[in-house]
Design an enzyme around this catalytic site. Structure first.
Site, PDB file in Angstrom:
ATOM      1  N   GLU A 102      -9.732  -2.866  -6.126  1.00  0.00           N
ATOM      2  CA  GLU A 102      -9.644  -2.913  -4.657  1.00  0.00           C
ATOM      3  C   GLU A 102      -9.774  -4.354  -4.168  1.00  0.00           C
ATOM      4  O   GLU A 102      -9.037  -4.782  -3.274  1.00  0.00           O
ATOM      5  CB  GLU A 102     -10.732  -2.044  -4.006  1.00  0.00           C
ATOM      6  CG  GLU A 102     -10.502  -0.550  -4.163  1.00  0.00           C
ATOM      7  CD  GLU A 102      -9.350  -0.008  -3.307  1.00  0.00           C
ATOM      8  OE1 GLU A 102      -8.930  -0.682  -2.350  1.00  0.00           O
ATOM      9  OE2 GLU A 102      -8.863   1.100  -3.620  1.00  0.00           O
ATOM     10  N   GLU A 117     -11.158   6.259  -2.176  1.00  0.00           N
ATOM     11  CA  GLU A 117     -11.145   6.661  -0.758  1.00  0.00           C
ATOM     12  C   GLU A 117     -12.271   5.970   0.015  1.00  0.00           C
ATOM     13  O   GLU A 117     -12.087   5.531   1.162  1.00  0.00           O
ATOM     14  CB  GLU A 117     -11.284   8.187  -0.628  1.00  0.00           C
ATOM     15  CG  GLU A 117     -10.135   8.984  -1.235  1.00  0.00           C
ATOM     16  CD  GLU A 117      -8.816   8.828  -0.480  1.00  0.00           C
ATOM     17  OE1 GLU A 117      -8.418   7.687  -0.193  1.00  0.00           O
ATOM     18  OE2 GLU A 117      -8.178   9.855  -0.202  1.00  0.00           O
ATOM     19  N   GLU A 154      -0.067  10.623   5.400  1.00  0.00           N
ATOM     20  CA  GLU A 154      -0.252   9.172   5.256  1.00  0.00           C
ATOM     21  C   GLU A 154       1.081   8.488   4.923  1.00  0.00           C
ATOM     22  O   GLU A 154       1.401   7.431   5.471  1.00  0.00           O
ATOM     23  CB  GLU A 154      -1.256   8.937   4.129  1.00  0.00           C
ATOM     24  CG  GLU A 154      -1.976   7.600   4.189  1.00  0.00           C
ATOM     25  CD  GLU A 154      -3.200   7.624   3.262  1.00  0.00           C
ATOM     26  OE1 GLU A 154      -4.103   8.465   3.480  1.00  0.00           O
ATOM     27  OE2 GLU A 154      -3.234   6.817   2.330  1.00  0.00           O
ATOM     28  N   ASP A 206       0.826  -1.212   0.000  1.00  0.00           N
ATOM     29  CA  ASP A 206       0.000   0.000   0.000  1.00  0.00           C
ATOM     30  C   ASP A 206       0.861   1.264   0.000  1.00  0.00           C
ATOM     31  O   ASP A 206       0.459   2.294  -0.527  1.00  0.00           O
ATOM     32  CB  ASP A 206      -0.996  -0.002   1.172  1.00  0.00           C
ATOM     33  CG  ASP A 206      -2.281   0.742   0.815  1.00  0.00           C
ATOM     34  OD1 ASP A 206      -2.706   0.647  -0.350  1.00  0.00           O
ATOM     35  OD2 ASP A 206      -2.856   1.423   1.681  1.00  0.00           O
TER      36      ASP A 206
HETATM   37  C1  NSP Z   1      -5.375   0.252  -2.446  1.00  0.00           C
HETATM   38  C2  NSP Z   1      -5.766   1.474  -1.695  1.00  0.00           C
HETATM   39  N1  NSP Z   1      -7.022   2.004  -1.902  1.00  0.00           N
HETATM   40  C3  NSP Z   1      -7.375   3.140  -1.204  1.00  0.00           C
HETATM   41  C4  NSP Z   1      -6.520   3.759  -0.336  1.00  0.00           C
HETATM   42  C5  NSP Z   1      -6.971   4.971   0.402  1.00  0.00           C
HETATM   43  N2  NSP Z   1      -6.246   6.133   0.041  1.00  0.00           N
HETATM   44  C6  NSP Z   1      -5.263   3.186  -0.178  1.00  0.00           C
HETATM   45  N3  NSP Z   1      -4.364   3.709   0.670  1.00  0.00           N
HETATM   46  N4  NSP Z   1      -4.890   2.027  -0.856  1.00  0.00           N
END
Ligand code: NSP
Length: 226
Positions: free
Chosen positions: A216, A146, A94, A53
């Protein structure tokens, strides 16, 4: 894909969530997230997710920059810029959080190779960055990306959840009421843009929404080691 008119008072986005409900639930209630919320999560999956991520979020920054540029050029509402700039500031936060969390879990972030699902998702983001992609399409995808995290991680904050204490910070980052409010602001922008959009743009935005749900879902699967 056929574009449907939104029904009654329901905005276009809410109508798509309803009409794609099985896919939406598959992306927002994945076993990876359910595992966090019931405490059964495999920590090696969590660590894999963390490193992958981080790579994704680094790619997400230029994507959001491209959405900002489109807002600057095409939006008729100044508050869009303010909301998106707030989003950019939280992305900076983040990335710093990922580095801190990785050191807490002893996860290496340097030299990590993006896995197939991650590469495909990043490629999809890059396709949305092209100048010919309409603002309405890009903001719909941004909202969806999001929102999947918001819905997923808010599950882990339910009073009935058994989320391990050491994962609470992760869940609060995206599952908090604050982040939920931000996602609803994005939804309002997307709905407003879609109200004025042509049927071709509406169709492309719906396609982008469905693609996000698919990516996702694949991302969670990858995190589980599948
Ligand atoms: C795969 C993914 N999707 C959504 C997000 C949210 N910004 C994230 N951090 N990573």
């Amino acid at each position: 894909m056929e574009s449907r008119r939104s029904s009654g008072d329901m905005g276009r986005i809410a109508s798509w969530v309803k009409s794609h409900r099985p896919m939406y639930d598959r992306a927002t209630q994945h076993p990876f997230v359910v595992g966090i919320s019931d405490g059964s999560v495999d920590l090696s999956a969590f660590k894999r997710w963390l490193a992958q991520d981080y790579i994704f979020v680094k790619e997400f920054v230029p994507f959001l920059a491209s959405v900002l540029l489109k807002a600057w050029k095409h939006s008729d509402d100044e508050s869009d810029m303010e909301i998106l700039l707030g989003g950019m500031a939280s992305l900076s936060d983040e990335l710093a959080w990922f580095r801190k969390e990785a050191s807490k879990w002893d996860v290496k972030l340097v030299g990590i190779v993006p896995q197939k699902a991650n590469l495909e998702y990043c490629r999809f983001l890059q396709s949305l960055m092209l100048p010919e992609v309409d603002y309405a399409v890009a903001i719909t995808a941004f909202w969806a990306i999001e929102t999947v995290y918001q819905e997923s991680f808010s599950l882990c904050l339910d009073s009935s959840s058994k989320t391990p204490e050491e994962l609470m910070e992760t869940c609060q980052r995206w599952g908090s009421a604050n982040f939920g409010h931000y996602c609803r602001s994005l939804q309002k922008i997307a709905d407003r843009c879609l109200e004025k959009a042509s049927s071709d743009i509406i169709r492309k935005a719906e396609e982008a929404f469905v693609c996000v749900l698919e990516h996702e879902f694949n991302f969670w699967n990858m995190s589980c080691g599948e």
